[in-house]
Design a protein around this motif. Structure first.
Motif, PDB file in Angstrom:
ATOM      1  N   VAL A 169      -8.388  -5.009  -0.424  1.00 41.96           N
ATOM      2  CA  VAL A 169      -8.593  -5.196  -1.899  1.00 41.96           C
ATOM      3  C   VAL A 169      -8.405  -6.527  -2.467  1.00 41.96           C
ATOM      4  CG1 VAL A 169      -8.384  -4.199  -4.180  1.00 41.96           C
ATOM      5  CG2 VAL A 169      -8.189  -2.609  -2.382  1.00 41.96           C
ATOM      6  N   GLY A 205      -9.014  -9.802  -5.027  1.00 44.26           N
ATOM      7  CA  GLY A 205      -9.441 -10.286  -6.601  1.00 44.26           C
ATOM      8  C   GLY A 205     -10.933 -10.890  -6.492  1.00 44.26           C
ATOM      9  N   VAL A 211     -11.540  -6.447  -7.024  1.00 50.37           N
ATOM     10  CA  VAL A 211     -11.235  -5.965  -8.427  1.00 50.37           C
ATOM     11  C   VAL A 211     -10.785  -7.176  -9.108  1.00 50.37           C
ATOM     12  CG1 VAL A 211      -9.937  -4.715  -9.862  1.00 50.37           C
ATOM     13  CG2 VAL A 211     -10.514  -4.003  -7.481  1.00 50.37           C
ATOM     14  N   GLU A 246      -8.900  -9.690 -11.268  1.00 53.83           N
ATOM     15  CA  GLU A 246      -7.392 -10.040 -11.398  1.00 53.83           C
ATOM     16  C   GLU A 246      -6.858  -9.346 -12.739  1.00 53.83           C
ATOM     17  OE1 GLU A 246      -8.490 -12.754  -7.962  1.00 53.83           O
ATOM     18  OE2 GLU A 246      -9.210 -11.980  -9.688  1.00 53.83           O
ATOM     19  N   GLU A 281      -3.182  -3.349 -13.366  1.00 52.57           N
ATOM     20  CA  GLU A 281      -2.974  -1.925 -12.932  1.00 52.57           C
ATOM     21  C   GLU A 281      -4.189  -0.899 -13.101  1.00 52.57           C
ATOM     22  OE1 GLU A 281       1.130  -0.646 -13.656  1.00 52.57           O
ATOM     23  OE2 GLU A 281       1.315  -2.330 -14.816  1.00 52.57           O
ATOM     24  N   GLY A 300      -7.405  -1.682 -12.768  1.00 51.17           N
ATOM     25  CA  GLY A 300      -8.266  -1.874 -11.754  1.00 51.17           C
ATOM     26  C   GLY A 300      -7.719  -1.561 -10.522  1.00 51.17           C
ATOM     27  N   GLY A 301      -6.387  -1.457 -10.265  1.00 48.39           N
ATOM     28  CA  GLY A 301      -5.717  -0.972  -9.019  1.00 48.39           C
ATOM     29  C   GLY A 301      -5.866   0.687  -9.007  1.00 48.39           C
ATOM     30  N   ALA A 315      -3.705  -4.704  -0.476  1.00 45.56           N
ATOM     31  CA  ALA A 315      -4.328  -5.475  -1.682  1.00 45.56           C
ATOM     32  C   ALA A 315      -3.646  -6.990  -1.887  1.00 45.56           C
ATOM     33  CB  ALA A 315      -4.080  -4.685  -3.165  1.00 45.56           C
ATOM     34  N   ARG A 343       0.111  -6.292  -8.385  1.00 47.52           N
ATOM     35  CA  ARG A 343      -0.105  -5.240  -9.486  1.00 47.52           C
ATOM     36  C   ARG A 343      -1.159  -4.268  -8.919  1.00 47.52           C
ATOM     37  NH1 ARG A 343      -1.261  -7.526 -15.277  1.00 47.52           N
ATOM     38  NH2 ARG A 343      -2.946  -8.428 -13.944  1.00 47.52           N
ATOM     39  N   HIS A 344      -2.240  -4.793  -8.238  1.00 43.08           N
ATOM     40  CA  HIS A 344      -3.190  -3.581  -7.655  1.00 43.08           C
ATOM     41  C   HIS A 344      -2.550  -2.685  -6.623  1.00 43.08           C
ATOM     42  CE1 HIS A 344      -6.627  -6.856  -8.734  1.00 43.08           C
ATOM     43  NE2 HIS A 344      -6.429  -5.866  -9.674  1.00 43.08           N
ATOM     44  N   SER A 376      -0.226  -0.184  -8.218  1.00 43.86           N
ATOM     45  CA  SER A 376      -0.939   0.835  -9.059  1.00 43.86           C
ATOM     46  C   SER A 376      -1.797   1.718  -7.967  1.00 43.86           C
ATOM     47  CB  SER A 376      -1.868   0.342 -10.054  1.00 43.86           C
ATOM     48  OG  SER A 376      -2.774  -0.628  -9.511  1.00 43.86           O
TER      49      SER A 376
END
Length: 339
Positions: A189, A191, A221, A223, A227, A229-230, A249, A253-254, A257
Motif C-alpha cells: 500500500v 501513498g 491511498v 497520504e 487512518e 484511507g487505511g 504499507a 498511519r495506513h 488502521s
C-alpha cells in the motif's frame, strides 16, 4: 563584567589599548598590525573569552544567516499530521544543527504561492521530500541559492545535493523479512504523493514480486486520507477472493488502521496476517500488536542536510553527495510469523 554579558570587540580593544578597527582586522586576519600588537590582541581576546558573533560575520559577508526549510508533503496537505513525528524530528535536528553553526533555520511555506513575499532574504534552502519537478526546488535554484534536499527529485538527476535513506534497499529489506516469516502473497500500500519515496518503493515492490514469482497486489491511498484511507484499503484487500497473507504499507498511519480493520474482521495478527510499515510513527509504536516498521533516520537526515548545505555555502565540496543514511528496522509482534 557579568558572565551573562557578551564580550564585544570594543571590550577587547579597550583592554588591549588599541582601536576596535585594529582588533577586527587582527581577528579576521586582515591589516598589517605589528607582531607585538597582534599577539597582545589575540592574548587579550583569549583572556576575555571573546567569541565572534557568527550571524554578524555572515551579514558582513553579504549573508543573512538564515536558511529555509520547506517540507513539501506538509505543503500539500497541511501541517496537522497527528501521530506523524518524522517531519517534527527532522526539523528539530536540522534547526539545532544550523544554530550550532551560527545559522537560523526558517520553516517556510510553498515559496511559489503569491502570498509568500518574493523578497524573503535567504542564504540557501533545504527541501524535504521534493515532488517530481518540484516548483519550490526550482524557485530556490532560480534565485541562484545553494539548495539541498532530503530525498531526490526524480525529474532532476543532475541535482545530486541530497541526503536520506536508500528507499529501494530498505523496501527490499522489509519484503525479505516478510518472506522469511512465511508470507507468499504480500500486498503493498503506497501513498499518492508524486515523489521519489513512492516511486522508488513501488518500483522495488514490483521488481521484487517478479523475482519471487509472486502476484503483485498494489494499492495506492492518498497520504492525507490517513487512518480512514487505511481502513478502506484494508477492507478492500481482506475481502479479495485470494486475500494477502501480509500487508506492507508505506505510511505508519495506513499500516495501523489496516491492522485494526483486520482485527475487527477476526483476522489474527501475526498468525494469519503479517503487517509492516515503511515509516515508523506513534501509530506503529503504540499499536496492539506493535507494528514492525522502518525508522527512516529523521534526525541524522536533518543534520546531514544542514551540513551539506553549509558545505555548499562555504564552497567546500567535501565527500561527493548524495549522503545516504541507514534506516532502522524495528521488528515488533505484527511480523512474528505466520501459522
Amino acid at each position: 563584567m557579568s558572565p551573562s554579558e557578551r564580550v564585544t570587540i570594543r571590550d577587547v580593544a579597550r583592554a588591549a589599548g588599541v582601536s576596535a578597527t585594529t582588533v577586527s582586522h587582527v581577528l579576521n586576519g586582515k591589516g598589517s598590525a605589528a607582531a607585538a600588537t597582534r599577539e597582545r590582541i589575540l592574548r587579550t581576546a583569549a583572556e576575555l573569552r571573546y567569541r565572534a558573533n557568527p550571524i554578524a560575520q555572515s551579514l558582513r559577508g553579504g549573508r543573512t544567516g538564515v536558511v529555509a526549510l520547506a517540507i513539501r508533503p506538509l505543503d500539500a496537505i497541511g501541517y496537522t499530521l497527528q501521530g506523524v513525528d518524522y517531519f517534527v524530528r527532522l526539523a528539530g535536528a536540522a534547526a539545532t544543527a544550523a544554530l550550532d553553526r551560527g545559522f537560523g533555520l526558517m520553516l517556510v511555506p510553498d515559496l511559489t504561492r503569491r502570498s509568500v513575499p518574493a523578497a524573503m532574504n535567504l542564504d540557501g534552502g533545504i527541501v524535504v521530500d521534493p515532488f517530481v519537478g518540484d516548483p519550490v526546488l526550482a524557485e530556490l535554484l532560480d534565485r541562484g541559492l545553494p539548495v539541498v534536499s532530503t530525498g531526490r527529485d526524480p525529474a532532476r538527476p543532475e541535482h545530486i545535493w541530497w541526503t536520506g535513506t536508500d528507499d529501494r534497499a530498505e523496501t527490499r529489506r522489509m519484503l525479505d523479512l516478510l518472506f522469511e516469516r512465511g508470507a507468499r502473497r504480500i500486498a503493498f500500500v503506497s501513498g499518492t504523493d508524486d515523489n521519489a519515496w513512492n516511486h522508488d518503493t513501488i518500483e522495488t515492490y514490483l521488481s521484487w514480486t517478479r523475482e519471487r514469482g509472486q502476484e503483485p497486489i498494489l494499492e495506492r491511498v492518498p497520504e492525507e486520507r490517513g487512518e480512514a484511507g487505511g481502513t478502506e484499503v484494508g477492507g478492500l484487500l481482506l475481502s479479495r477472493p485470494a486475500p494477502p497473507d501480509a500487508i506492507f504499507a508505506n505510511t505508519g498511519r495506513h499500516a495501523a488502521s489496516i491492522a485494526r480493520t483486520a482485527i475487527n474482521l477476526g483476522w489474527d495478527i501475526p498468525r494469519r496476517l503479517l503487517i509492516a510499515a515503511g515509516s515508523d510513527s506513534e501509530h506503529t509504536r503504540f499499536a496492539a500488536p506493535g507494528i514492525t516498521a522502518l525508522e527512516l533516520a529523521p534526525e541524522a537526515t536533518g543534520r546531514l542536510a544542514v551540513e551539506l548545505l553549509l558545505e555548499r555555502l562555504a564552497d567546500d565540496l567535501g565527500p561527493v553527495p548524495p549522503r545516504i543514511v541507514s534506516a532502522t528496522l524495528h521488528e515488533r509482534e505484527s511480523t512474528a510469523r505466520l501459522g
